[in-house]
Design a protein around this motif. Structure first.
Motif, short mmCIF file in Angstrom:
data_model
loop_
_atom_site.label_atom_id
_atom_site.label_comp_id
_atom_site.label_asym_id
_atom_site.label_seq_id
_atom_site.Cartn_x
_atom_site.Cartn_y
_atom_site.Cartn_z
N UNK A 9 0.86 -1.19 0.00
CA UNK A 9 0.00 0.00 0.00
C UNK A 9 0.89 1.24 0.00
N UNK A 10 0.68 2.13 -0.97
CA UNK A 10 1.51 3.33 -1.06
C UNK A 10 0.79 4.58 -0.57
N UNK A 11 -0.30 4.41 0.15
CA UNK A 11 -1.03 5.56 0.67
C UNK A 11 -0.16 6.27 1.72
N UNK A 12 -0.42 7.55 1.98
CA UNK A 12 0.34 8.27 3.01
C UNK A 12 0.21 7.61 4.38
N UNK A 13 -0.96 7.04 4.67
CA UNK A 13 -1.17 6.37 5.96
C UNK A 13 -0.27 5.15 6.09
N UNK A 14 -0.19 4.36 5.02
CA UNK A 14 0.65 3.16 5.04
C UNK A 14 2.12 3.54 5.11
N UNK A 15 2.51 4.60 4.43
CA UNK A 15 3.89 5.04 4.48
C UNK A 15 4.26 5.50 5.89
N UNK A 16 3.37 6.22 6.55
CA UNK A 16 3.61 6.67 7.92
C UNK A 16 3.69 5.47 8.86
N UNK A 17 2.83 4.48 8.65
CA UNK A 17 2.86 3.27 9.48
C UNK A 17 4.21 2.57 9.35
N UNK A 18 4.68 2.39 8.13
CA UNK A 18 5.97 1.72 7.92
C UNK A 18 7.12 2.53 8.54
N UNK A 19 7.06 3.85 8.39
CA UNK A 19 8.11 4.71 8.95
C UNK A 19 8.10 4.65 10.48
N UNK A 20 6.91 4.67 11.08
CA UNK A 20 6.79 4.61 12.54
C UNK A 20 7.27 3.26 13.06
N UNK A 21 6.93 2.20 12.35
CA UNK A 21 7.34 0.86 12.76
C UNK A 21 8.87 0.72 12.68
N UNK A 22 9.45 1.27 11.63
CA UNK A 22 10.91 1.21 11.48
C UNK A 22 11.60 2.05 12.55
N UNK A 23 11.05 3.23 12.85
CA UNK A 23 11.65 4.09 13.87
C UNK A 23 11.63 3.41 15.23
N UNK A 24 10.53 2.74 15.55
CA UNK A 24 10.45 2.05 16.83
C UNK A 24 11.40 0.85 16.86
N UNK A 25 11.51 0.15 15.77
CA UNK A 25 12.42 -1.00 15.71
C UNK A 25 13.87 -0.58 15.87
N UNK A 26 14.22 0.60 15.39
CA UNK A 26 15.59 1.10 15.47
C UNK A 26 15.87 1.88 16.75
N UNK A 27 14.87 2.08 17.59
CA UNK A 27 15.04 2.84 18.82
C UNK A 27 16.04 2.12 19.73
N UNK A 28 17.01 2.85 20.30
CA UNK A 28 18.02 2.22 21.14
C UNK A 28 17.44 1.49 22.35
N UNK A 29 16.32 1.94 22.86
CA UNK A 29 15.70 1.26 24.00
C UNK A 29 15.19 -0.11 23.55
N UNK A 30 14.58 -0.18 22.38
CA UNK A 30 14.05 -1.46 21.89
C UNK A 30 15.15 -2.42 21.47
#
Length: 63
Positions: A9-30
């Motif tokens: 899905x290339x909608x802005x909502x799906x892009x934000x979801x993927x970006x948020x998921x990646x940011x959380x996965x890369x968070x030093x705490x996680x």
């Protein structure tokens, strides 16, 4: 009815979801690179903000 994937899905909502998921996965705490972190520390607050961003993106994507 066809199959639907949020990964294609290339909608802005799906892009934000993927970006948020990646940011959380890369968070030093996680990743555990910081060890135990106090929730009131800057790193803890940043992690909570990343979690909130992901929850909001999931909610927005389901609409």
């Amino acid at each position: 009815m066809g199959l639907f994937s949020h990964m294609t899905d290339n909608s802005p909502e799906a892009q934000e979801y993927r970006a948020a998921k990646k940011a959380l996965a890369n968070d030093p705490v996680n990743t555990g690179s910081l060890g135990h972190v106090d929730i009131d520390s800057p790193a803890g607050k940043a992690n909570l903000a990343a979690q909130d961003r992901l929850r909001a993106a999931e909610k927005n994507l389901r609409r």
